[in-house]
Design an enzyme around this catalytic site. Structure first.
Site, PDB file in Angstrom:
ATOM      1  N   ASP A  27       0.833  -1.199   0.000  1.00  0.00           N
ATOM      2  CA  ASP A  27       0.000   0.000   0.000  1.00  0.00           C
ATOM      3  C   ASP A  27       0.868   1.249   0.000  1.00  0.00           C
ATOM      4  O   ASP A  27       1.578   1.523   0.969  1.00  0.00           O
ATOM      5  CB  ASP A  27      -0.908   0.008   1.236  1.00  0.00           C
ATOM      6  CG  ASP A  27      -2.055  -0.983   1.101  1.00  0.00           C
ATOM      7  OD1 ASP A  27      -2.559  -1.152  -0.027  1.00  0.00           O
ATOM      8  OD2 ASP A  27      -2.443  -1.572   2.120  1.00  0.00           O
ATOM      9  N   ASP A 167      -9.875  -5.820  -0.120  1.00  0.00           N
ATOM     10  CA  ASP A 167      -8.763  -5.231   0.640  1.00  0.00           C
ATOM     11  C   ASP A 167      -9.326  -4.442   1.810  1.00  0.00           C
ATOM     12  O   ASP A 167     -10.010  -3.446   1.611  1.00  0.00           O
ATOM     13  CB  ASP A 167      -7.980  -4.314  -0.321  1.00  0.00           C
ATOM     14  CG  ASP A 167      -6.713  -3.734   0.301  1.00  0.00           C
ATOM     15  OD1 ASP A 167      -6.369  -4.095   1.444  1.00  0.00           O
ATOM     16  OD2 ASP A 167      -6.070  -2.911  -0.383  1.00  0.00           O
TER      17      ASP A 167
HETATM   18 ZN    ZN Z   1      -4.242  -2.122  -0.513  1.00  0.00          ZN
END
Ligand code: ZN
Length: 221
Positions: A27, A167
């Site tokens: 991320d 997610d």
């Molecule tokens: Zn992610």
């Protein structure tokens, strides 16, 4: 991967690889598109040197188009961008694919499934956020399940069905709920990195999602 100890990212990456994860989801946050900062291409490049598994880079950036080349050069295997980003989304997806990577399109919780329609055929996978992006360790939003079902219907109707990744707040139970709704790939951070035995946790999550996929267990709306 956001959940790994930042001082030992390479160790965290190796643990995921050794434990049998299919790929590593990274991320990247710019402190603008989301109210948090994480890391950039240099860290991705150092993780690339630590493991051989595929690196899936999730760009939570206002201007992902400006950084595609740097993450390609860092060794990403797939890059996803947000449909809500301030860029030419189709051109950015094409830029990712032109470099030989898989291109993903991400939807925040408030963005409807129909927003994908203008981009059908120009992405390789969808990433459906099941928490507000920007922080690890959040609670799964069960009201995203109907959206996952809608995206799955779009995939099944498409010329080439695409993977649907979820997610945010993913553990065994929520992964199973998402699998029953049609998700095919599961990004798990906290639930795996806090497990005493990550390999066992991955095996258990695979079993839970496979059972849900084949039985189509009822899902709470
Ligand atoms: Zn992610």
């Amino acid at each position: 991967m956001f959940s790994a100890d930042f001082g030992r990212l390479a160790d965290g990456a190796r643990l995921a690889e050794r434990s049998g994860a299919d790929e590593l989801h990274l991320d990247v946050m710019d402190g603008h598109f989301v109210p948090n900062l994480s890391f950039g291409p240099d860290v991705v490049a150092s993780i690339r040197r630590a493991v051989e598994m595929p690196l899936d880079v999730h760009l939570m950036l206002t201007h992902p188009d400006r950084f595609v080349k740097r993450f390609v050069d860092a060794g990403a295997n797939s890059i996803s961008i947000h449909i809500e980003a301030s860029c030419d989304v189709n051109a950015t997806l094409t830029a990712i694919r032109t470099r030989g990577l898989l291109a993903g399109l991400v939807l925040k919780p408030a963005t409807q499934a129909n927003a994908l329609r203008p981009y059908l055929g120009n992405f390789d996978y969808v990433l459906c956020m099941t928490v507000e992006p920007g922080y690890g360790g959040q609670t799964f939003m069960a009201d995203m399940l109907p959206k996952i079902r809608q995206i799955r219907q779009m995939s099944d109707a498409a010329a080439e069905p695409f993977p649907i990744m979820v997610d945010g707040g993913i553990g065994n139970e929520t992964a199973a709920q998402c699998a029953a709704a049609g998700a095919t790939q599961f990004v798990a951070g906290s639930s795996l990195y806090s497990a005493p035995d990550m390999a066992a946790a991955i095996t258990a999550m695979r079993a839970a999602t496979e059972a849900a996929r084949t039985s189509g267990i009822p899902v709470q709306p």
